[in-house]
Scaffold this motif. Structure first.
Motif, PDB file in Angstrom:
ATOM      1  N   LYS A   1       3.101   5.928  -2.971  1.00 42.15           N
ATOM      2  CA  LYS A   1       4.477   6.884  -3.667  1.00 42.15           C
ATOM      3  C   LYS A   1       4.194   7.074  -5.205  1.00 42.15           C
ATOM      4  O   LYS A   1       4.584   7.951  -5.898  1.00 42.15           O
ATOM      5  N   GLU A   2       3.694   5.866  -5.990  1.00 46.53           N
ATOM      6  CA  GLU A   2       3.415   5.857  -7.477  1.00 46.53           C
ATOM      7  C   GLU A   2       2.575   6.814  -7.688  1.00 46.53           C
ATOM      8  O   GLU A   2       2.600   7.639  -8.775  1.00 46.53           O
ATOM      9  N   GLN A   3       1.521   7.278  -6.944  1.00 44.72           N
ATOM     10  CA  GLN A   3       0.602   8.203  -7.359  1.00 44.72           C
ATOM     11  C   GLN A   3       0.998   9.547  -7.143  1.00 44.72           C
ATOM     12  O   GLN A   3       0.923  10.535  -7.865  1.00 44.72           O
TER      13      GLN A   3
ATOM     14  N   ASN B   1       4.152  10.181  -7.592  1.00 42.01           N
ATOM     15  CA  ASN B   1       5.119  10.749  -8.649  1.00 42.01           C
ATOM     16  C   ASN B   1       4.423  10.755 -10.069  1.00 42.01           C
ATOM     17  O   ASN B   1       4.952  11.549 -10.817  1.00 42.01           O
ATOM     18  N   ALA B   2       3.434  10.181 -10.167  1.00 41.03           N
ATOM     19  CA  ALA B   2       2.574  10.429 -11.336  1.00 41.03           C
ATOM     20  C   ALA B   2       2.116  11.696 -11.351  1.00 41.03           C
ATOM     21  O   ALA B   2       1.778  12.373 -12.542  1.00 41.03           O
ATOM     22  N   ASN B   3       1.753  12.315 -10.328  1.00 39.08           N
ATOM     23  CA  ASN B   3       1.177  13.825 -10.461  1.00 39.08           C
ATOM     24  C   ASN B   3       2.354  14.682 -10.533  1.00 39.08           C
ATOM     25  O   ASN B   3       2.083  15.748 -10.930  1.00 39.08           O
TER      26      ASN B   3
ATOM     27  N   GLU C   1       0.845  -1.312  -0.209  1.00 39.31           N
ATOM     28  CA  GLU C   1      -0.054  -0.095   0.013  1.00 39.31           C
ATOM     29  C   GLU C   1       1.007   1.205  -0.015  1.00 39.31           C
ATOM     30  O   GLU C   1       0.484   2.325  -0.569  1.00 39.31           O
TER      31      GLU C   1
ATOM     32  N   GLN D   1       3.929   1.567  -1.221  1.00 40.62           N
ATOM     33  CA  GLN D   1       4.362   1.852  -2.595  1.00 40.62           C
ATOM     34  C   GLN D   1       3.295   2.374  -3.519  1.00 40.62           C
ATOM     35  O   GLN D   1       3.699   3.298  -4.374  1.00 40.62           O
ATOM     36  N   LYS D   2       2.072   1.758  -3.487  1.00 38.08           N
ATOM     37  CA  LYS D   2       1.087   2.623  -4.637  1.00 38.08           C
ATOM     38  C   LYS D   2       0.913   4.037  -4.200  1.00 38.08           C
ATOM     39  O   LYS D   2       0.787   4.769  -4.999  1.00 38.08           O
TER      40      LYS D   2
END
Length: 233
Positions: A227-229, A231-233, A222, A224-225
């Motif tokens: 953090k990815e969000q 980074n995507a923004n 959870e 990691q998810k």
């Protein structure tokens, strides 16, 4: 006092030894004291009777002395009447002689009463001495009886304790301790057995989860998810 002759034979023997014999020292002492008290009552009654006689004879002695003095006075009065010719001389002399005879008899009776009174008083003193001695003896044996009762109680208690101690030998004590030790070991083994049974009844999932903490892995995923969000923004 025959019973006390038997008591004296016992002497200072131990109470339990006397009890084991043919005669009970406590019962013997109690009986002896009862006999002495009965004798004391009889002695006191006898002394009272003798003392009453002594008092009576003493009073009679005083009365006879007064009687002799009275006859003396009457004889003198009769002689005076004869001298004054109030009565015939022969008559006054006759009566005066009779009065003097009565006086002499009263004097003799007074002496006898006095001697008897003194003798009775001496008897009372001797009886009082014997009574005092008997009272002292009774008090002594009543004290001995208390001591004897205490000694009997102690000897009986000691005998009971020693009897119980002889019944508890070392072999029986060791055997009892070994049995208690075996029982404790058996209870400890039984507790371990229940623990092993409880562990054996766990499911495969419980065994896996016990080894791998899935809660920690899920939390990591959870994170990691998130953090990815960002980074995507």
């Amino acid at each position: 006092m025959n019973i006390f002759k038997r008591l004296f034979r016992i002497g200072k023997a131990e109470a339990h030894a006397a009890i084991d014999g043919l005669e009970d020292p406590i019962k013997m002492t109690e009986q002896g004291i009862r006999e002495m008290k009965e004798q004391l009552d009889k002695s006191v009654q006898a002394m009272a009777q003798v003392k009453a006689l002594a008092i009576r004879r003493k009073n009679e002695h005083a009365s006879l002395l007064n009687k002799s003095e009275d006859y003396q006075n009457k004889a003198m009065l009769l002689v005076q009447k004869g001298i004054k010719e109030e009565i015939a001389t022969e008559e006054s002399d006759r009566l005066a002689k009779e009065a003097l005879k009565m006086k002499e008899q009263a004097v003799q009776d007074a002496k006898l009463a006095e001697a008897e009174s003194q003798k009775l008083e001496q008897d009372v003193e001797k009886m009082q001495t014997n009574i005092n001695s008997l009272k002292s003896t009774i008090a002594k044996w009543e004290g001995e009886l208390k001591t004897l009762r205490a000694r009997v109680q102690v000897s009986q208690a000691t005998q009971d304790i020693n009897k119980k101690m002889t019944q508890l030998d070392s072999d029986s004590t060791i055997s009892m301790l070994e049995k208690m030790k075996d029982k404790v070991q058996q209870q400890e083994a039984l507790a371990d057995a229940y623990g092993e049974i409880a562990n054996a009844s766990k499911s495969i999932d419980e065994e896996i989860n016990a080894v791998v903490d899935t809660t920690e892995n899920k939390a990591e995923a959870e994170l990691q998810k998130l953090k990815e969000q960002f980074n995507a923004n």
